[in-house]
Enzyme design. Structure first.
Site, mmCIF file in Angstrom:
data_model
loop_
_atom_site.group_PDB
_atom_site.id
_atom_site.type_symbol
_atom_site.label_atom_id
_atom_site.label_comp_id
_atom_site.label_asym_id
_atom_site.label_seq_id
_atom_site.Cartn_x
_atom_site.Cartn_y
_atom_site.Cartn_z
ATOM 1 C CB SER A 85 116.207 67.951 5.912
ATOM 2 O OG SER A 85 114.935 67.827 6.522
ATOM 3 C CG HIS A 88 115.670 66.412 1.962
ATOM 4 N ND1 HIS A 88 116.037 65.307 1.218
ATOM 5 C CD2 HIS A 88 114.869 65.936 2.956
ATOM 6 C CE1 HIS A 88 115.489 64.216 1.733
ATOM 7 N NE2 HIS A 88 114.774 64.571 2.795
ATOM 8 C CG ASP A 98 112.232 65.408 5.440
ATOM 9 O OD1 ASP A 98 112.439 64.480 4.639
ATOM 10 O OD2 ASP A 98 113.136 65.967 6.082
ATOM 11 C CG MET A 145 107.040 63.281 7.555
ATOM 12 S SD MET A 145 107.788 63.139 9.178
ATOM 13 C CE MET A 145 109.517 63.467 8.774
ATOM 14 C CG HIS A 176 112.000 62.076 1.821
ATOM 15 N ND1 HIS A 176 112.722 61.940 2.988
ATOM 16 C CD2 HIS A 176 111.552 60.829 1.521
ATOM 17 C CE1 HIS A 176 112.713 60.667 3.367
ATOM 18 N NE2 HIS A 176 111.992 59.987 2.496
ATOM 19 C CG MET A 205 109.140 59.958 4.538
ATOM 20 S SD MET A 205 110.071 60.837 5.810
ATOM 21 C CE MET A 205 110.065 62.478 5.108
ATOM 22 C CG MET A 242 114.981 56.482 4.272
ATOM 23 S SD MET A 242 115.049 58.292 4.244
ATOM 24 C CE MET A 242 114.908 58.691 5.993
ATOM 25 N N GLY A 298 110.434 59.708 10.014
ATOM 26 C CA GLY A 298 109.373 60.200 10.881
ATOM 27 C C GLY A 298 109.772 61.425 11.674
ATOM 28 C CG PHE A 299 110.086 61.741 14.788
ATOM 29 C CD1 PHE A 299 109.151 62.682 15.206
ATOM 30 C CD2 PHE A 299 109.710 60.407 14.721
ATOM 31 C CE1 PHE A 299 107.859 62.292 15.565
ATOM 32 C CE2 PHE A 299 108.425 60.006 15.084
ATOM 33 C CZ PHE A 299 107.497 60.951 15.503
ATOM 34 N N GLY A 300 113.189 64.292 12.688
ATOM 35 C CA GLY A 300 114.553 64.771 12.546
ATOM 36 C C GLY A 300 115.313 64.497 13.838
ATOM 37 N N GLY A 301 116.607 64.715 13.790
ATOM 38 C CA GLY A 301 117.426 64.653 15.000
ATOM 39 C C GLY A 301 117.701 63.262 15.536
ATOM 40 C CG ASP A 350 116.878 61.990 4.639
ATOM 41 O OD1 ASP A 350 117.314 62.815 5.467
ATOM 42 O OD2 ASP A 350 115.688 61.915 4.293
ATOM 43 N N GLY A 351 119.348 61.180 7.133
ATOM 44 C CA GLY A 351 119.064 60.848 8.523
ATOM 45 C C GLY A 351 120.322 60.809 9.370
ATOM 46 N N GLY A 352 120.401 61.735 10.324
ATOM 47 C CA GLY A 352 121.536 61.738 11.254
ATOM 48 C C GLY A 352 122.854 62.116 10.622
ATOM 49 N N GLY A 389 119.428 67.802 8.205
ATOM 50 C CA GLY A 389 118.547 68.792 8.821
ATOM 51 C C GLY A 389 119.207 69.487 9.979
HETATM 52 C C1 DX5 Z 1 113.577 61.723 8.486
HETATM 53 C C2 DX5 Z 1 113.694 62.740 7.379
HETATM 54 C C3 DX5 Z 1 115.067 63.352 7.301
HETATM 55 C C4 DX5 Z 1 115.431 64.118 8.531
HETATM 56 C C5 DX5 Z 1 116.831 64.621 8.492
HETATM 57 O O1 DX5 Z 1 112.282 61.245 8.548
HETATM 58 O O2 DX5 Z 1 113.416 62.163 6.130
HETATM 59 O O3 DX5 Z 1 115.188 64.153 6.134
HETATM 60 O O4 DX5 Z 1 114.600 65.203 8.711
HETATM 61 O O5 DX5 Z 1 117.025 65.309 9.684
HETATM 62 P P1 DX5 Z 1 118.329 65.088 10.579
HETATM 63 O O6 DX5 Z 1 119.474 65.486 9.720
HETATM 64 O O7 DX5 Z 1 118.091 65.957 11.730
HETATM 65 O O8 DX5 Z 1 118.362 63.608 10.909
HETATM 66 ZN ZN ZN Z 2 114.038 63.289 4.289
#
Ligand code: DX5
Ligand code: ZN
Length: 220
Positions: free
Chosen positions: A7, A32, A34, A36, A65, A67, A136, A141-144, A174-176, A196
């Site tokens: 991502s 990927h 993202d 938003m 993706h 959102m 999900m 909304g946010f990475g990390g 997707d996520g974490g 990501g």
């Molecule tokens: C969350 C995104 C994910 C996210 C993944 O809103 O859709 O794609 O960026 O990032 P990590 O791997 O850092 O959770």
């Molecule tokens: Zn995503």
């Protein structure tokens, strides 16, 4: 073994083209992206013009993706900009059957994304209309953010329903996602790992992608 979709939300935004080239050369299977809108989720990221600008940096498929609250208003722009798979959220404000049909009518693959609090059964009526299911594992909304293991049983439920319907649709998570959580997800049946932070912040991006692709491979 799962495929890997880095991502670019975790990439260096000041040099995104090079970042996309870097993950492509390091063996990524997808990019990927993202998207938003600051309404469906609190954050604002990138739009179709960014996808278009990145398109010639890589020959691997782009996953957009979305959102965003009204994906049906924007799927054509994302298709025209070079997205190969367009994922829309089940929770968005739209006629979902029409949006999915519209994506396929544009010659693109339709993905359906499901947030952690949404029961996976809500996706079942759409399984014959999609090419990819996105589970999900964080609230978007946010990475990390930290992986939510409680979403994992959704993968088996979805695959069971796919079997019953006689359809075979890859499941992306997707996520974490890290090597540890990717292992759990792959064992639970995930086919594509979106990641990501664990890819872009790794000292060795090629090694990070290879380690994610090896998830689920050991039998112990
Ligand atoms: C969350 C995104 C994910 C996210 C993944 O809103 O859709 O794609 O960026 O990032 P990590 O791997 O850092 O959770
Ligand atoms: Zn995503």
């Amino acid at each position: 073994m799962p495929l890997v979709a880095p991502s670019i939300l975790a990439a260096d935004f000041s040099r995104l083209g090079e970042e996309v080239r870097r993950i492509t050369e390091a063996g990524a299977d997808y990019v990927h992206i993202d998207v938003m809108d600051g309404v469906f989720v609190p954050n604002i990221t990138m739009g179709p013009s960014m996808v278009r600008a990145l398109r010639d940096k890589s020959s691997i498929p782009f996953i957009a993706h979305l959102m965003i609250t009204h994906p049906e208003r924007h799927v054509k722009a994302f298709a025209d900009s070079g997205s190969d798979i367009i994922e829309v959220h089940l929770e968005a404000d739209q006629d979902l059957h029409a949006t999915l049909k519209g994506i396929r009518a544009l010659g693109k693959k339709a993905g359906l994304a499901v947030n952690p609090p949404t029961p996976i059964e809500k996706a079942f009526p759409y399984l014959s209309e999609i090419d990819l299911l996105l589970v999900m594992s964080v609230n978007p909304g946010f990475g990390g953010q930290s992986f939510m293991p409680e979403v994992l049983p959704k993968i088996a439920s979805a695959k069971h329903e796919m079997d019953r319907l006689g359809v075979l649709i890859p499941v992306e998570i997707d996520g974490g996602i890290t090597v540890q959580t990717g292992e759990l997800a792959a064992r639970a049946g995930a086919d594509i790992l979106a990641a990501g932070t664990s890819v872009f912040k790794a000292p060795d991006v090629r090694g990070a992608i290879a380690a994610l692709r090896a998830c689920g491979g050991s039998k112990d």
